[in-house]
Design an enzyme around this catalytic site. Structure first.
Site, PDB file in Angstrom:
ATOM      1  N   ASP A   1     -13.877   2.121  -7.593  1.00 53.10           N
ATOM      2  CA  ASP A   1     -15.139   2.802  -7.286  1.00 53.10           C
ATOM      3  C   ASP A   1     -16.030   2.733  -8.526  1.00 53.10           C
ATOM      4  O   ASP A   1     -15.556   2.960  -9.640  1.00 53.10           O
ATOM      5  CB  ASP A   1     -14.830   4.258  -6.923  1.00 53.10           C
ATOM      6  CG  ASP A   1     -16.086   5.054  -6.599  1.00 53.10           C
ATOM      7  OD1 ASP A   1     -17.105   4.429  -6.237  1.00 53.10           O
ATOM      8  OD2 ASP A   1     -16.027   6.294  -6.700  1.00 53.10           O
TER       9      ASP A   1
ATOM     10  N   GLU B   1      -5.795 -15.275  10.743  1.00 55.82           N
ATOM     11  CA  GLU B   1      -4.798 -14.234  10.995  1.00 55.82           C
ATOM     12  C   GLU B   1      -4.246 -14.468  12.388  1.00 55.82           C
ATOM     13  O   GLU B   1      -4.957 -14.342  13.388  1.00 55.82           O
ATOM     14  CB  GLU B   1      -5.382 -12.816  10.917  1.00 55.82           C
ATOM     15  CG  GLU B   1      -4.274 -11.769  10.992  1.00 55.82           C
ATOM     16  CD  GLU B   1      -4.686 -10.403  11.533  1.00 55.82           C
ATOM     17  OE1 GLU B   1      -3.851  -9.486  11.482  1.00 55.82           O
ATOM     18  OE2 GLU B   1      -5.817 -10.245  12.022  1.00 55.82           O
TER      19      GLU B   1
ATOM     20  N   HIS C   1      -2.949  -4.941   4.136  1.00 58.26           N
ATOM     21  CA  HIS C   1      -3.418  -3.580   4.419  1.00 58.26           C
ATOM     22  C   HIS C   1      -2.897  -3.082   5.769  1.00 58.26           C
ATOM     23  O   HIS C   1      -3.186  -1.961   6.150  1.00 58.26           O
ATOM     24  CB  HIS C   1      -4.956  -3.576   4.417  1.00 58.26           C
ATOM     25  CG  HIS C   1      -5.530  -4.433   5.499  1.00 58.26           C
ATOM     26  ND1 HIS C   1      -5.307  -5.804   5.574  1.00 58.26           N
ATOM     27  CD2 HIS C   1      -6.269  -4.125   6.580  1.00 58.26           C
ATOM     28  CE1 HIS C   1      -5.904  -6.270   6.654  1.00 58.26           C
ATOM     29  NE2 HIS C   1      -6.501  -5.289   7.274  1.00 58.26           N
ATOM     30  N   ASP C   2      -2.168  -3.914   6.487  1.00 61.97           N
ATOM     31  CA  ASP C   2      -1.679  -3.527   7.817  1.00 61.97           C
ATOM     32  C   ASP C   2      -0.184  -3.208   7.855  1.00 61.97           C
ATOM     33  O   ASP C   2       0.301  -2.670   8.854  1.00 61.97           O
ATOM     34  CB  ASP C   2      -1.928  -4.657   8.828  1.00 61.97           C
ATOM     35  CG  ASP C   2      -3.396  -4.859   9.136  1.00 61.97           C
ATOM     36  OD1 ASP C   2      -4.173  -3.886   9.046  1.00 61.97           O
ATOM     37  OD2 ASP C   2      -3.776  -6.000   9.479  1.00 61.97           O
TER      38      ASP C   2
ATOM     39  N   ASP D   1     -13.970 -11.776   5.033  1.00 61.26           N
ATOM     40  CA  ASP D   1     -13.194 -11.510   6.236  1.00 61.26           C
ATOM     41  C   ASP D   1     -14.146 -11.637   7.430  1.00 61.26           C
ATOM     42  O   ASP D   1     -15.088 -10.862   7.552  1.00 61.26           O
ATOM     43  CB  ASP D   1     -12.630 -10.079   6.152  1.00 61.26           C
ATOM     44  CG  ASP D   1     -11.337  -9.901   6.915  1.00 61.26           C
ATOM     45  OD1 ASP D   1     -11.252 -10.411   8.040  1.00 61.26           O
ATOM     46  OD2 ASP D   1     -10.419  -9.229   6.389  1.00 61.26           O
TER      47      ASP D   1
ATOM     48  N   ASP E   1     -18.286   7.918  -5.586  1.00 58.97           N
ATOM     49  CA  ASP E   1     -18.204   8.513  -4.242  1.00 58.97           C
ATOM     50  C   ASP E   1     -16.775   8.480  -3.699  1.00 58.97           C
ATOM     51  O   ASP E   1     -16.543   8.792  -2.527  1.00 58.97           O
ATOM     52  CB  ASP E   1     -19.180   7.832  -3.273  1.00 58.97           C
ATOM     53  CG  ASP E   1     -18.867   6.354  -3.062  1.00 58.97           C
ATOM     54  OD1 ASP E   1     -17.913   5.846  -3.701  1.00 58.97           O
ATOM     55  OD2 ASP E   1     -19.556   5.705  -2.258  1.00 58.97           O
TER      56      ASP E   1
ATOM     57  N   ASP F   1     -10.157 -12.773  11.209  1.00 58.22           N
ATOM     58  CA  ASP F   1      -9.422 -11.644  11.772  1.00 58.22           C
ATOM     59  C   ASP F   1      -8.954 -11.958  13.203  1.00 58.22           C
ATOM     60  O   ASP F   1      -9.722 -12.483  14.014  1.00 58.22           O
ATOM     61  CB  ASP F   1     -10.369 -10.425  11.786  1.00 58.22           C
ATOM     62  CG  ASP F   1      -9.681  -9.137  12.148  1.00 58.22           C
ATOM     63  OD1 ASP F   1      -8.780  -8.725  11.405  1.00 58.22           O
ATOM     64  OD2 ASP F   1     -10.048  -8.542  13.187  1.00 58.22           O
TER      65      ASP F   1
ATOM     66  N   ASP G   1     -16.096  -0.242  -4.269  1.00 56.29           N
ATOM     67  CA  ASP G   1     -17.342  -0.942  -3.929  1.00 56.29           C
ATOM     68  C   ASP G   1     -17.406  -2.287  -4.664  1.00 56.29           C
ATOM     69  O   ASP G   1     -16.535  -2.613  -5.476  1.00 56.29           O
ATOM     70  CB  ASP G   1     -18.551  -0.051  -4.255  1.00 56.29           C
ATOM     71  CG  ASP G   1     -18.392   0.651  -5.589  1.00 56.29           C
ATOM     72  OD1 ASP G   1     -18.150  -0.064  -6.581  1.00 56.29           O
ATOM     73  OD2 ASP G   1     -18.457   1.904  -5.637  1.00 56.29           O
TER      74      ASP G   1
HETATM   75  C1  GLC Z   1      -6.635  -7.149  11.980  1.00 57.11           C
HETATM   76  C2  GLC Z   1      -6.889  -6.337  10.742  1.00 57.11           C
HETATM   77  C3  GLC Z   1      -6.628  -4.893  11.060  1.00 57.11           C
HETATM   78  C4  GLC Z   1      -7.592  -4.470  12.129  1.00 57.11           C
HETATM   79  C5  GLC Z   1      -7.502  -5.376  13.342  1.00 57.11           C
HETATM   80  C6  GLC Z   1      -8.673  -5.198  14.247  1.00 57.11           C
HETATM   81  O1  GLC Z   1      -5.322  -7.133  12.370  1.00 57.11           O
HETATM   82  O2  GLC Z   1      -6.097  -6.828   9.697  1.00 57.11           O
HETATM   83  O3  GLC Z   1      -6.724  -4.078   9.923  1.00 57.11           O
HETATM   84  O4  GLC Z   1      -7.324  -3.154  12.518  1.00 57.11           O
HETATM   85  O5  GLC Z   1      -7.503  -6.728  12.986  1.00 57.11           O
HETATM   86  O6  GLC Z   1      -9.805  -5.775  13.690  1.00 57.11           O
HETATM   87 MG    MG Z   2     -18.122   3.722  -4.493  1.00 55.73          MG
END
Ligand code: GLC
Ligand code: MG
Length: 553
Positions: A52, A294, A355-356, A129, A56, A231, A60
Site C-alpha cells: 500500500d 487459466e 490467490h485461489d 489479467d 488506505d 482468467d 496499489d
Molecule cells: C479465476 C480467478 C478467481 C476468480 C474466478 C472468477 O479462477 O483466479 O480468483 O474468482 O476466476 O473470475
Molecule cells: Mg492503497
C-alpha cells in the site's frame, strides 16, 4: 555464498548455445533463440496485498512500483498482476466494470504506464489479467444489455426465458454456490453467471463481443504490456442450446455446490479453441507477447489448449502440483505423464500457489515447502511463483468478522475461503509489517514479526534465501532454464531427476520424507543448492533434504 557457486556455473553453462534438435520425453526441440517466456520465472502479484502506498490499507500500483527492486533481487523475470481494472470488487477485481481503465483504489492509467516503464527499465516483463468470461454487472455493456429485451447489447450476455415451471433455464450451478442463473424481473428472463451474480457471463458466440474484446487486448498491447493471464479460459464458450449438465455421481455437500454437476456443457467446448487461436494470433502480431491460460482440466484435455491446428495459448496453466499427493512415486508419475502428453513444441509450466488455493506451506509444512520450492524451480518449464510463498507464509486464520472472500461468505464452513492465501505481504517487523500505515484490508500472517522480507533477508537459512539461491542458479544454468529432463531411479520417498544441456548436467534429489534416505551419487558431484545446510555430498539424503548437484564430467 550460494549465489557465488551458482555464478561459477554461469560461465560454464552459457558458453555454447547452438541449435539442437531431439525428440521424446522431456527434451527441447530448439535449444537456442527460445522466446523470453520459456526462460522466465513468473511472479504473481495480488495487487490488493502487495504494498500500500497511500495509507488506505489496500495495495496499489505505486506500491508495486516501490517494490520492483525486491523482485529484481529475488530473481524473477516477469510479473503477472491480478486484475487492476475498475471494479465494484464483488470478486476483488475479477468483476470488471471497465476493461480499459485502472480502479482508483489502485491508481490510474498514468500510474500504470509509469509502473510498466519502471518494470521494463529493470528488465522485468509485465502481464495483466484478462477476464473474458464475465464482466461486472455494473459494466456499461451489461447495464445496457439488461435494460430491455430489445437492447442492441441483449445478446452480449446469455439471457434465457424461465423453464416451464418458472425456475432457472437449466441445472447449471455457479462455482461460488447456488444456481448459475439470476432472474431479472424487469424483462422476465434469467442471465447466466458461472461465478457470482455480480459476474454475468459474456456471450462469446456473438461476434460483437469478440470484436470488443479484441479492442481491449489491443488497448493494453499498444501500451506495451508483455502479455496476459487469461482468467477461466475454458469457461468462455458454452454448448449450443445450453443443455443440462450431467449430475456428478461423486458429489458430496462438503465439495461445494459447484460440484453438484459435471461441467460438460457449461465449459470446455470445441469452439473455445477458435477464440484462443484468435487471442494468440493477435498476441503474435505484436511480437513476443505471452498468453497464459487459466485452465483447470485433466492433463489430456489441458493439452488441447496449446492449440488444435492453429496455436492456442503459450502456457495452459498446469496446476497439478497444487493438489497432487505429496509422494515421490505419485509425483514422478505425474511429471512423466505431463511431459509425455505435451504436444510437439509445447513448453511445460508449473504452479504451486495462487490467490485461489491454500498456501503450499500450509499444506506441506515449512520443511517440505522448501522441497516444493526446489521442485518448482528445477522442473522443465516456466514456473509461476505466488507472492508470499517465497517467505513460506503458512495458513492464516481469518477471524469470522474479517472474512472477505465471497466464496467463503456464500458457503461458510466448507473451508473454501481464499482470504488465507491473500493476506498482505509482510515486509518488515514494524507497524503493519510495512505493508501499510493502517490496519490492512485482511489480517497479516500471525507470525509476521518474525516472518517478513527484512528478517529473512538477514538469514541465509531462510525460505527467501533458498528461493534467491534457486532463482540465481536457474538464471545462470542453461540446463535448468531450457535443458532436457529425465527421471532418475531413486530410493523410496526420493524424487530424483536430471536436467541436462550439452555438457552441463545437474542432478536434483528431493527427500519427501522426514527420515534419512540413500542417494546413489554419480562419481564427481558438486553441491550447488541445498534445502538444508551446505555439506559435502555423500550417499545420503537427510530428512526433508533436497539437493541440486552438478555432475562433473
Ligand atoms: C479465476 C480467478 C478467481 C476468480 C474466478 C472468477 O479462477 O483466479 O480468483 O474468482 O476466476 O473470475
Ligand atoms: Mg492503497
Amino acid at each position: 555464498m550460494l549465489p557465488a557457486i551458482a555464478h561459477r556455473l554461469v560461465s560454464k553453462g552459457r558458453k555454447s548455445l547452438a541449435r539442437e534438435s531431439s525428440d521424446g520425453m522431456g527434451t527441447n526441440r530448439k535449444a537456442d533463440n527460445v522466446p523470453w517466456w520459456e526462460r522466465s520465472v513468473i511472479y504473481q502479484v495480488y495487487p490488493r496485498s502487495f504494498q500500500d502506498s497511500d495509507g488506505d490499507g489496500v495495495g496499489d500500483l505505486a506500491g508495486i512500483e516501490r517494490r520492483l527492486d525486491y523482485l529484481v533481487t529475488l530473481g524473477v523475470d516477469a510479473i503477472w498482476l491480478s486484475p487492476i481494472f475498475p471494479s465494484p470488487m464483488a470478486d476483488f477485481g475479477y468483476d470488471v466494470a471497465d476493461y480499459c481503465g485502472v480502479d482508483p483504489l489502485f491508481g490510474d492509467l498514468a500510474g500504470f504506464d509509469h509502473l510498466l516503464a519502471a518494470a521494463h527499465a529493470r528488465g522485468l516483463k509485465l502481464l495483466l489479467d484478462f477476464v473474458p468470461n464475465h464482466s461486472s454487472d455494473r459494466h456499461p455493456w451489461f447495464v445496457e444489455s439488461r435494460s430491455s429485451r430489445a437492447s442492441p447489447k441483449r445478446d452480449w450476455y446469455i439471457w434465457r426465458d424461465p423453464a416451464p415451471n418458472g425456475g432457472p433455464p437449466n441445472n447449471w450451478t455457479s462455482d461460488m454456490g447456488g444456481p448459475a442463473w439470476e432472474y431479472d424481473p424487469a424483462p422476465g428472463q434469467y442471465y447466466l453467471h458461472a461465478f457470482l451474480k455480480e459476474q454475468p457471463d459474456l456471450n462469446w458466440r456473438n461476434p460483437e463481443v469478440r470484436a470488443a474484446m479484441t479492442d481491449v487486448l489491443r488497448f493494453w498491447l499498444d501500451r506495451g504490456v508483455d502479455g496476459f493471464r487469461i482468467d477461466v479460459l475454458w469457461h468462455i464458450v458454452k454448448a449450443e442450446g445450453l443443455p443440462d449438465n450431467p449430475p456428478n455421481p461423486d458429489y458430496r455437500a462438503e465439495l461445494g455446490e459447484k460440484h453438484k454437476v459435471l461441467q460438460l456443457n457449461s465449459a470446455n467446448q470445441p469452439e473455445v479453441h477458435e477464440m484462443a487461436a484468435a487471442f494468440r494470433a493477435l498476441a503474435d502480431s505484436y511480437g513476443e507477447r505471452l498468453l497464459v491460460g487459466e485452465i483447470v482440466l485433466p492433463v489430456e484435455t489441458l493439452m488441447d489448449y496449446y492449440g488444435r491446428g492453429a496455436p492456442g495459448v503459450h502456457l495452459p496453466s498446469n496446476f497439478q502440483l497444487i493438489e497432487a499427493p505429496w509422494d515421490a512415486a505419485a509425483l514422478a508419475a505425474l511429471i512423466a505423464a505431463y511431459e509425455a502428453a505435451l504436444p510437439p513444441g509445447g513448453w511445460p509450466n508449473w504452479v504451486i500457489g495462487s490467490h485461489d488455493y491454500p498456501r503450499i506451506a500450509a499444506r506441506l509444512g515449512e520443511a517440505q515447502a522448501r522441497i516444493a520450492a526446489m521442485l518448482l524451480l528445477t522442473l522443465r518449464g516456466t514456473p509461476t511463483l505466488y507472492q508470499g510463498d517465497e517467505l513460506g507464509i503458512g495458513d492464516v486464520t481469518i477471524p469470522p468478522d474479517r472474512v472477505r472472500d465471497p466464496q467463503d461468505l456464500r458457503q461458510p464452513g466448507l473451508g473454501l475461503g481464499r482470504d488465507r492465501s491473500r493476506t498482505p505481504m509482510p515486509w518488515v517487523s514494524s507497524a503493519f509489517a510495512g505493508f501499510s500505515t493502517v490496519e490492512p484490508w485482511l489480517p497479516l500472517n500471525e507470525d509476521w514479526r518474525a516472518r517478513n522480507v527484512a528478517a529473512q533477508e538477514g538469514d541465509p537459512r531462510s525460505m527467501l534465501a533458498l528461493y534467491r539461491s534457486l532463482l540465481a542458479l536457474r538464471r545462470s544454468s542453461e540446463a535448468l532454464a531450457i535443458g532436457d529432463f529425465a527421471l532418475v531411479p531413486a530410493d523410496r520417498d526420493v524424487l530424483a531427476y536430471e536436467r541436462r544441456h550439452r555438457e552441463e548436467r545437474l542432478l536434483v534429489a528431493l527427500n519427501l520424507s522426514s527420515e534419512r534416505r540413500t542417494l546413489r551419487l554419480p562419481t564427481g558431484a558438486e553441491l550447488l543448492v541445498s534445502t538444508r545446510d551446505m555439506r559435502p555430498p555423500d550417499g545420503s539424503l537427510a530428512p526433508d533434504e533436497g539437493l541440486v548437484l552438478r555432475v562433473l564430467p
